[in-house]
Scaffold this motif. Structure first.
Motif: not given
Lengths: 670, 138
Positions: A179-180, A194-202, A239-249, A275-280
């Motif tokens: 998904s990344m 990844k770097a950009i999505l990390d920024q989003v999460l932050t 979204f799934p990629a954001l979750m991958v980054c969240a897993e790392k963060k 689309p957001v099921t990976s949130l769970s």
């Protein structure tokens, strides 16, 4: 249906799916519809229907499906086309064809069950049907659509045939990694993504509130400025990629639990949670979740999280059309046991408690391992005949009258024993163990299912009210809607009757009569007679007009014979082995088993122990005697005696009562 | 006027109690037998395959010596019974399922009937007042 597991290979379930191995060696299930879906995605990618400033998460291709499309060779389409010819006739046009994800089930090999049983177990637990499964060495792999991954993972640790299953989705990692790639804009690199999505999460994480705000992702400047939305092909995959980054963060469960209590995916134009099921999966322990302002219109669109978020306390769906669905609140409250606030309205949940919390006594657990000559486990108590804790034999007489007249004189039964408050309902157990001859044979339940009140399947209060018959009229209507039956009341061994006297409600004594037996189902359209087994229980109360039914519950199931309650005086009994006493530790020794055997129930006329039953010869003598005095034939005399614990006097009394009540029919006589 | 038995609140109480019971009692038979006593009134009337057993303590003591077990509830149904003037009720529950014992792979059917009675002064707390169990196949 043939077995799904064979020689470590992959076996397809009947039905819709097509299986093949994709270029990574991962299994992929897809059909022509999946191809079409890819096609649509492709078109969108071309820019024709790219949504403007918002991400439309609804059409996000899931997981590795996108890989095939990106490979761009047309290979997928060709293969699918080829396979589709074979399967199209069986395919349900409405079926979604989505990429399947493998879920690993470990530990089953150490269990007492087979792979097949383990799969069935998982199917029962998850209420899913696994169309594709695979045996890989020690593991079983279940292939499921991404939307239900969580539903399956939820059973991690479930006890199957004596072992705790370990259920993991390593494959999910693969899916997330891909998904990344999917999220990466053309000309971009995944590292950059990844770097950009990390920024989003932050930017969207508010540590003081432990809140991750993923609402309005389409308006996120960081994504927009980096070309995520001008390149249509990637906008839906963020979204799934954001979750991958969240897993790392937030790499561990503890950190996640500690750092993030609340997530919002509000205002994302979601039509379903898919689309957001990976949130769970990333945040299974969320306390607060907002889906406000999306476009979710039915409960099915929320199904993927049905058994996830077990610790959810607040849930917001305000602004979604689903709020208008009947029972919406009931269903959501039921799904999330810890929910206290739904759409900002307090959850009114009756606080039902069952039992106490603290054990009163300390009992040494000492399970018997004894088996009989056939390797069958034996019990510390033997199977005994009818238990009649029925001081005046009122319940026993009721049962005799009920079952000798139920096929022919329903009105008489209703008039005599049912009141306007009496309740009746039917439930069907379609998966009950059955006699060997019926194993693997399809059973038909169409006549019963629309009436079945099995609460494993029925949850809604209105439906439960609808399927509960109250009073003679409603009960008669319900009985009449069921197939006609023939109960064979003459043959005692077909029946198991137990009666106990108890305090039904505070200060009100009543009786519980429990019957296991069988009937023949008469099918008006064919001469075939189907045998069914049933369990039927009555709560009985006394009125000035005699015994009355308070409630009557019947379970119908596949025929299972009548051997389970036959008394074998020679059957072995497990003698509990006392654990060797530990010298210094004081302990409570369990009461010895023999004390339990005949422990009387209060009010019991005579507790039944096998020792008190007369031997066969004596039984025959009493049968003859009763038949002689009453004119009953031997079968009925025997039944009457069995129901009176072989006590001649009380058998004669029941006969007398039955005669006075006019329930003796000519076929009972000599 | 609705009959008490058709009262949505009572139906919900009965079904919630039944569901809660099924979801906790059968797992306890399998994995948490030392808690079994707590489900019963001290004078609960129990019959197990035709054997009379009095009270949760005796039942728990007996069950501690049963072969290991795996009970699986396949269907259940429950009615509110004996509705009192305060609108409280007991619950009658019919359960049907399968069970495996010890090391055996044999799946046997069972049928069980339970009367759950509310504690005095606490209409949402239920314990077993009566219970009847029978193996029904095999």
């Amino acid at each position: 249906m043939s077995g799904r597991i064979g020689g470590g290979g992959i076996t397809k379930r009947t039905g819709t799916g097509r299986t093949r191995v994709d270029r990574d060696g991962d299994l992929d299930m897809d059909g022509p519809a999946g191809g079409a879906r890819g096609g649509r995605g492709g078109a969108r990618r071309g820019g024709a229907s790219v949504p403007g400033r918002h991400i439309n998460l609804n059409n996000a291709p899931k997981g590795p499906a996108a890989d095939q499309k990106r490979s761009g060779s047309g290979m997928g389409a060709g293969k699918r086309g080829g396979k589709a010819r074979g399967g199209s006739s069986r395919r349900n046009a409405n079926e979604h064809h989505v990429q399947l994800v493998g879920i690993k089930v470990d530990g089953w090999k150490a269990s007492k069950g087979s792979a097949e049983e383990c799969i069935r177990f998982m199917e029962r637990k998850t209420s899913l049907k696994f169309r594709k499964t695979q045996k890989q060495g020690e593991f079983l792999i279940l292939y499921v659509p991404p939307a239900v991954i969580a539903q399956v993972l939820n059973w991690d640790g479930a006890k199957f045939a004596g072992v705790n299953l370990k259920i993991t989705a390593d494959a999910v990692d693969g899916m997330l990694d891909s998904s990344m790639q999917d999220a990466t804009p053309k000309n971009g690199s995944t590292a950059n993504t990844k770097a950009i999505l990390d920024q989003v999460l932050t930017a969207r994480y508010r540590p003081e509130e432990k809140f991750l705000d993923l609402s309005r992702l389409g308006e996120e400047a960081i994504l927009r400025d980096n070309g995520f939305f001008s390149q249509g092909s990637t906008t839906m995959k963020v979204f799934p990629a954001l979750m991958v980054c969240a897993e790392k963060k937030w790499p561990t469960g503890n950190i996640k639990r500690e750092m993030i209590h609340s997530v919002s995916v509000a205002q994302n134009h979601l039509k379903s949670i898919t689309p957001v099921t990976s949130l769970s999966i990333t945040f299974p322990d969320l306390k607060n979740l907002s889906l406000e302002g999306n476009e979710i219109s039915d409960l099915k669109a929320l199904e993927g999280w049905r058994s996830r978020f077990r610790n959810l306390e607040q849930l917001y769906l305000t602004g979604n059309p689903v709020m208008n669905v009947d029972n919406y609140r009931d269903v959501m409250i039921r799904r999330y046991p810890k929910l206290v606030l739904l759409d900002n309205v307090a959850v009114d949940r009756p606080a039902i408690d069952i039992g106490d919390n603290k054990p009163r006594i300390n009992i040494i657990q000492n399970p018997s391992t004894a088996v009989d000559a056939n390797g069958r486990p034996i019990f510390p108590l033997p199977v005994r005949g009818h238990l009649q804790d029925d001081p005046n034999a009122t319940a026993t007489q009721f049962l005799m009258q009920f079952f000798s007249a139920i096929d022919s004189s329903k009105d008489m039964i209703l008039e005599r024993f049912y009141t306007p408050q009496s309740t009746f309902s039917l439930s069907v157990n379609t998966s009950a163990p059955r006699v060997e001859a019926l194993q693997g044979e399809r059973q038909f339940w169409d006549a019963y299912i629309p009436k079945s009140r099995n609460m494993k399947r029925i949850h809604d209060v209105p439906q439960m009210i609808d399927r509960l018959a109250v009073g003679p009229q409603e009960i008669r209507t319900l009985w009449d809607s069921l197939p006609a039956t023939r109960h064979n009341a003459q043959i005692g061994e077909l029946w198991s009757f137990d009666v106990i006297t108890t305090e039904i409600s505070k200060g009100v004594m009543g009786q519980v009569a429990m019957v296991h037996g069988e009937f023949e189902e008469l099918n008006p359209n064919s001469s075939a007679i189907i045998k069914r087994s049933f369990d039927r229980s009555f709560t009985l109360g006394m009125s000035t007009e005699g015994v009355k039914v308070l409630s009557d519950l019947m379970t119908v199931r596949s025929y299972s014979g009548h051997t389970a309650w036959q008394v074998d005086p020679n059957a072995p009994v497990a003698v509990p082995q006392m654990a060797p006493p530990i010298a210094s530790a004081p302990q409570v020794i369990p009461q010895a088993a023999p004390q339990l055997v005949a422990a009387p129930v209060p009010g019991s006329a005579a507790p039944i122990a096998s020792a008190s039953l007369p031997d066969i010869e004596e039984q025959q003598r009493r049968c003859m005697q009763l038949a002689e005095t009453t004119g009953l034939n031997l079968k009925y005399a025997e039944m009457c005696l069995m129901n009176s614990n072989w006590d001649l006097a009380s058998a004669w009394l029941s006969w007398n009562d039955a005669k006075q009540n006019g329930t003796i029919t000519p076929d009972m006589l000599q | 006027m609705t009959t008490p038995a058709k009262d949505a609140k009572l139906i919900k109480t009965a079904s919630d109690a039944a569901r809660r019971f099924v979801e906790s009692y059968y797992p306890a038979l399998n994995d948490n037998r030392s808690s079994l006593d707590t489900y019963y009134y001290p004078d609960a009337a129990i019959t197990w395959n035709g054997n009379a057993i009095l009270g949760g303590g005796n039942f728990a003591t007996f069950f501690a010596t049963m072969p290991t077990s795996h009970y699986d509830v396949q269907s259940f149904d429950a009615h509110p019974v004996a509705v009192d003037a305060m609108g409280n009720c007991s619950v009658m529950l019919n359960v049907s399922g399968s069970v495996k014992y010890g090391e055996s792979k044999e799946m046997r059917g069972f049928g069980e009937t339970v009367i759950l009675r509310p504690e005095e002064g606490n209409p949402t707390k239920f314990k077993i007042s009566a219970q009847g169990f029978r193996l029904v196949s095999g």
